[in-house]
Design a protein around this motif. Structure first.
Motif, PDB file in Angstrom:
ATOM      1  N   ILE A 104      16.963   3.384  26.905  1.00 19.20           N
ATOM      2  CA  ILE A 104      18.012   4.033  27.710  1.00 19.20           C
ATOM      3  C   ILE A 104      18.375   3.136  28.899  1.00 19.20           C
ATOM      4  CG2 ILE A 104      18.593   6.068  29.114  1.00 19.20           C
ATOM      5  CD1 ILE A 104      16.994   7.750  27.217  1.00 19.20           C
ATOM      6  N   GLY A 105      17.364   2.509  29.508  1.00 17.70           N
ATOM      7  CA  GLY A 105      17.602   1.571  30.615  1.00 17.70           C
ATOM      8  C   GLY A 105      18.557   0.468  30.184  1.00 17.70           C
ATOM      9  N   PHE A 106      18.313  -0.086  28.992  1.00 14.54           N
ATOM     10  CA  PHE A 106      19.148  -1.152  28.432  1.00 14.54           C
ATOM     11  C   PHE A 106      20.594  -0.683  28.282  1.00 14.54           C
ATOM     12  CE2 PHE A 106      21.014  -2.662  24.415  1.00 14.54           C
ATOM     13  CZ  PHE A 106      21.141  -4.011  24.686  1.00 14.54           C
ATOM     14  N   ILE A 107      20.783   0.506  27.705  1.00 20.22           N
ATOM     15  CA  ILE A 107      22.142   1.044  27.499  1.00 20.22           C
ATOM     16  C   ILE A 107      22.843   1.256  28.846  1.00 20.22           C
ATOM     17  CG2 ILE A 107      23.444   3.060  26.674  1.00 20.22           C
ATOM     18  CD1 ILE A 107      21.183   3.339  24.505  1.00 20.22           C
ATOM     19  N   LEU A 108      22.108   1.776  29.828  1.00 19.36           N
ATOM     20  CA  LEU A 108      22.702   2.053  31.138  1.00 19.36           C
ATOM     21  C   LEU A 108      23.152   0.775  31.853  1.00 19.36           C
ATOM     22  CD1 LEU A 108      20.290   4.899  32.319  1.00 19.36           C
ATOM     23  CD2 LEU A 108      22.737   5.138  31.849  1.00 19.36           C
ATOM     24  N   ILE A 109      22.396  -0.318  31.670  1.00 22.15           N
ATOM     25  CA  ILE A 109      22.799  -1.593  32.287  1.00 22.15           C
ATOM     26  C   ILE A 109      24.146  -2.033  31.714  1.00 22.15           C
ATOM     27  CG2 ILE A 109      22.252  -4.066  32.514  1.00 22.15           C
ATOM     28  CD1 ILE A 109      19.253  -3.232  32.507  1.00 22.15           C
ATOM     29  N   PHE A 110      24.320  -1.881  30.391  1.00 22.75           N
ATOM     30  CA  PHE A 110      25.595  -2.296  29.796  1.00 22.75           C
ATOM     31  C   PHE A 110      26.736  -1.359  30.173  1.00 22.75           C
ATOM     32  CE2 PHE A 110      23.028  -5.300  27.606  1.00 22.75           C
ATOM     33  CZ  PHE A 110      23.879  -6.393  27.537  1.00 22.75           C
ATOM     34  N   LEU A 111      26.437  -0.086  30.344  1.00 20.63           N
ATOM     35  CA  LEU A 111      27.453   0.850  30.848  1.00 20.63           C
ATOM     36  C   LEU A 111      27.871   0.445  32.266  1.00 20.63           C
ATOM     37  CD1 LEU A 111      26.460   4.495  29.820  1.00 20.63           C
ATOM     38  CD2 LEU A 111      28.613   3.310  29.375  1.00 20.63           C
ATOM     39  N   ALA A 112      26.880   0.064  33.092  1.00 22.17           N
ATOM     40  CA  ALA A 112      27.172  -0.403  34.456  1.00 22.17           C
ATOM     41  C   ALA A 112      28.079  -1.626  34.396  1.00 22.17           C
ATOM     42  CB  ALA A 112      25.876  -0.720  35.201  1.00 22.17           C
ATOM     43  N   GLY A 113      27.808  -2.513  33.432  1.00 23.72           N
ATOM     44  CA  GLY A 113      28.626  -3.713  33.242  1.00 23.72           C
ATOM     45  C   GLY A 113      30.076  -3.368  32.944  1.00 23.72           C
ATOM     46  N   LEU A 114      30.263  -2.303  32.156  1.00 27.04           N
ATOM     47  CA  LEU A 114      31.604  -1.841  31.801  1.00 27.04           C
ATOM     48  C   LEU A 114      32.349  -1.375  33.050  1.00 27.04           C
ATOM     49  CD1 LEU A 114      32.489  -1.690  28.792  1.00 27.04           C
ATOM     50  CD2 LEU A 114      32.278   0.790  28.976  1.00 27.04           C
ATOM     51  N   PHE A 115      31.671  -0.578  33.865  1.00 22.69           N
ATOM     52  CA  PHE A 115      32.293  -0.091  35.106  1.00 22.69           C
ATOM     53  C   PHE A 115      32.548  -1.231  36.088  1.00 22.69           C
ATOM     54  CE2 PHE A 115      31.145   4.065  33.537  1.00 22.69           C
ATOM     55  CZ  PHE A 115      32.192   4.848  34.004  1.00 22.69           C
ATOM     56  N   ASP A 116      31.699  -2.269  36.023  1.00 21.81           N
ATOM     57  CA  ASP A 116      31.887  -3.417  36.906  1.00 21.81           C
ATOM     58  C   ASP A 116      33.193  -4.147  36.568  1.00 21.81           C
ATOM     59  OD1 ASP A 116      30.727  -5.172  38.999  1.00 21.81           O
ATOM     60  OD2 ASP A 116      30.888  -6.659  37.403  1.00 21.81           O
ATOM     61  N   ARG A 117      33.534  -4.207  35.264  1.00 16.02           N
ATOM     62  CA  ARG A 117      34.809  -4.807  34.862  1.00 16.02           C
ATOM     63  C   ARG A 117      35.961  -3.936  35.353  1.00 16.02           C
ATOM     64  NH1 ARG A 117      35.031  -9.984  33.343  1.00 16.02           N
ATOM     65  NH2 ARG A 117      36.911  -9.595  32.155  1.00 16.02           N
ATOM     66  N   PHE A 118      35.786  -2.615  35.207  1.00 20.22           N
ATOM     67  CA  PHE A 118      36.833  -1.664  35.572  1.00 20.22           C
ATOM     68  C   PHE A 118      37.190  -1.715  37.055  1.00 20.22           C
ATOM     69  CE2 PHE A 118      35.966   1.320  31.815  1.00 20.22           C
ATOM     70  CZ  PHE A 118      37.142   0.946  31.194  1.00 20.22           C
ATOM     71  N   ASP A 119      36.166  -1.670  37.937  1.00 17.65           N
ATOM     72  CA  ASP A 119      36.468  -1.539  39.368  1.00 17.65           C
ATOM     73  C   ASP A 119      37.272  -2.727  39.885  1.00 17.65           C
ATOM     74  OD1 ASP A 119      34.468  -3.402  39.630  1.00 17.65           O
ATOM     75  OD2 ASP A 119      33.164  -2.190  40.889  1.00 17.65           O
ATOM     76  N   GLY A 120      36.899  -3.929  39.419  1.00 16.16           N
ATOM     77  CA  GLY A 120      37.644  -5.111  39.828  1.00 16.16           C
ATOM     78  C   GLY A 120      39.083  -5.049  39.321  1.00 16.16           C
ATOM     79  N   MET A 121      39.233  -4.643  38.047  1.00 14.96           N
ATOM     80  CA  MET A 121      40.564  -4.543  37.430  1.00 14.96           C
ATOM     81  C   MET A 121      41.433  -3.536  38.187  1.00 14.96           C
ATOM     82  SD  MET A 121      39.837  -4.672  33.346  1.00 14.96           S
ATOM     83  CE  MET A 121      40.961  -3.317  32.971  1.00 14.96           C
ATOM     84  N   VAL A 122      40.860  -2.356  38.461  1.00 16.91           N
ATOM     85  CA  VAL A 122      41.589  -1.301  39.171  1.00 16.91           C
ATOM     86  C   VAL A 122      42.000  -1.793  40.560  1.00 16.91           C
ATOM     87  CG1 VAL A 122      41.316   0.962  40.274  1.00 16.91           C
ATOM     88  CG2 VAL A 122      40.612   0.640  37.900  1.00 16.91           C
ATOM     89  N   ALA A 123      41.043  -2.442  41.259  1.00 21.96           N
ATOM     90  CA  ALA A 123      41.335  -2.925  42.617  1.00 21.96           C
ATOM     91  C   ALA A 123      42.487  -3.920  42.606  1.00 21.96           C
ATOM     92  CB  ALA A 123      40.082  -3.556  43.230  1.00 21.96           C
ATOM     93  N   ARG A 124      42.479  -4.829  41.609  1.00 23.18           N
ATOM     94  CA  ARG A 124      43.544  -5.840  41.553  1.00 23.18           C
ATOM     95  C   ARG A 124      44.871  -5.224  41.126  1.00 23.18           C
ATOM     96  NH1 ARG A 124      39.200  -8.881  40.080  1.00 23.18           N
ATOM     97  NH2 ARG A 124      39.404  -8.288  37.910  1.00 23.18           N
ATOM     98  N   LYS A 125      44.813  -4.358  40.089  1.00 24.77           N
ATOM     99  CA  LYS A 125      46.043  -3.730  39.569  1.00 24.77           C
ATOM    100  C   LYS A 125      46.732  -2.909  40.660  1.00 24.77           C
ATOM    101  CE  LYS A 125      47.126  -4.377  35.151  1.00 24.77           C
ATOM    102  NZ  LYS A 125      46.580  -3.942  33.891  1.00 24.77           N
ATOM    103  N   LEU A 126      45.931  -2.115  41.407  1.00 25.14           N
ATOM    104  CA  LEU A 126      46.511  -1.244  42.436  1.00 25.14           C
ATOM    105  C   LEU A 126      46.692  -1.979  43.762  1.00 25.14           C
ATOM    106  CD1 LEU A 126      44.527   2.089  41.805  1.00 25.14           C
ATOM    107  CD2 LEU A 126      46.767   1.471  40.940  1.00 25.14           C
ATOM    108  N   ASN A 127      46.276  -3.261  43.768  1.00 25.09           N
ATOM    109  CA  ASN A 127      46.404  -4.083  44.969  1.00 25.09           C
ATOM    110  C   ASN A 127      45.665  -3.445  46.158  1.00 25.09           C
ATOM    111  OD1 ASN A 127      47.227  -6.408  46.183  1.00 25.09           O
ATOM    112  ND2 ASN A 127      49.245  -5.599  46.808  1.00 25.09           N
ATOM    113  N   ILE A 128      44.416  -3.019  45.892  1.00 26.38           N
ATOM    114  CA  ILE A 128      43.656  -2.332  46.944  1.00 26.38           C
ATOM    115  C   ILE A 128      42.325  -3.036  47.212  1.00 26.38           C
ATOM    116  CG2 ILE A 128      44.584   0.009  46.735  1.00 26.38           C
ATOM    117  CD1 ILE A 128      42.209   0.540  44.758  1.00 26.38           C
TER     118      ILE A 128
END
Lengths: 181, 181
Positions: A46-70
């Motif tokens: 479960i720890g392994f799966i959660l690290i990769f889920l965290a990785g997914l959100f890490d891609r998202f937050d940067g993308m959202v910040a850049r897209k919304l220019n925030i």
């Protein structure tokens, strides 16, 4: 008066928009911390799966910040703190619990070196102006490679993980230039 | 030529001096990570001692940096990353392993809230100019109080630690002004 009202709504909307990326970062951080809690209970899969889920959100937050220019200084700081947990401590503990604990004190030392090098990499990144390439392998990449290596524990001799841990540690603090994807 | 040589020696000396505070910060970080490794093996007493040792080094590095007048942006960033481990994750896990795990999912959620609030506190601190008082209880204080509470686990009912965890979490992100000692 109408203008003032409109400005107020605009400002509230901007605040909500600005927090959206930080909210994703906090989910990433929570997933990393949750991974650690599962690993404390020796629930490594479960720890392994959660690290990769965290990785997914890490891609998202940067993308959202850049897209919304925030993109904000606060967001950048929060992101680094979060990366240290999700891609520094969590993958290091995954491999420690899975393999490195067999090596006793050297296994502990190598795990700590990985975390220390990750922190140095993040501190250095935070004080340098980003020019399109990273100096040193990013902790997100090193952490995901470390976590991915967990899939090979049944096929690869244990000492390989010692080399992997120390290799990735030095790659993080090296001056190798890595282009941002 | 003599001047150049002297400048070179001066610059090398300055670099060594500058790294002395960062070296202490890295010892603090290593102690925090070591505390986590001991706690993973359920060795909570050693974890507890290591958190307080990390606290000692945390006082030292700031003192050394100010005394030698070598406060740097890199040092500040490294210090925050280190504080998140030694006074955010480590004390949260100490109390989780000692008491909060009994509460199941709510215990996990409260532990994660403490870490998340610690990260928010540190990110906010990093982007604000320091004026002699902290806004919100510093993570070092909250973390040391949390770790110190470990001494009372045999005398205090378990639910007290749920209140303590959530209380310290909100104190960190509050706007209470705390004067630096």
């Amino acid at each position: 008066m109408f203008m003032l009202e409109r400005e107020r709504i605009d400002s509230t909307f901007k605040k909500v928009k600005a927090q959206s990326a930080n909210f994703l970062t906090l989910i990433n951080l929570s997933l990393g911390a949750l991974a650690l809690l599962f690993m404390i209970n020796n629930d490594l899969k479960i720890g392994f799966i959660l690290i990769f889920l965290a990785g997914l959100f890490d891609r998202f937050d940067g993308m959202v910040a850049r897209k919304l220019n925030i993109e904000s200084e606060f967001g950048k700081q929060l992101d680094s703190l979060c990366d240290l947990i999700s891609f520094g401590i969590a993958p290091a503990f995954l491999i420690y619990q899975a393999v490195l604990h067999q090596f006793g004190v050297p296994g502990m030392i190598f795990t700590i070196i990985f975390i220390v090098c990750g922190a140095i990499r993040l501190a250095r990144f935070n004080i340098t102006e980003f020019t399109g390439s990273f100096v040193g392998v990013p902790i997100t990449v090193a952490g995901c490679l470390m976590a991915a290596a967990y899939l090979s524990i049944n096929f690869v001799p244990a000492f390989f993980f010692m080399f992997l841990t120390i290799g990735l540690s030095f790659l993080m603090i090296s001056t190798i230039s890595v282009k941002k994807q």
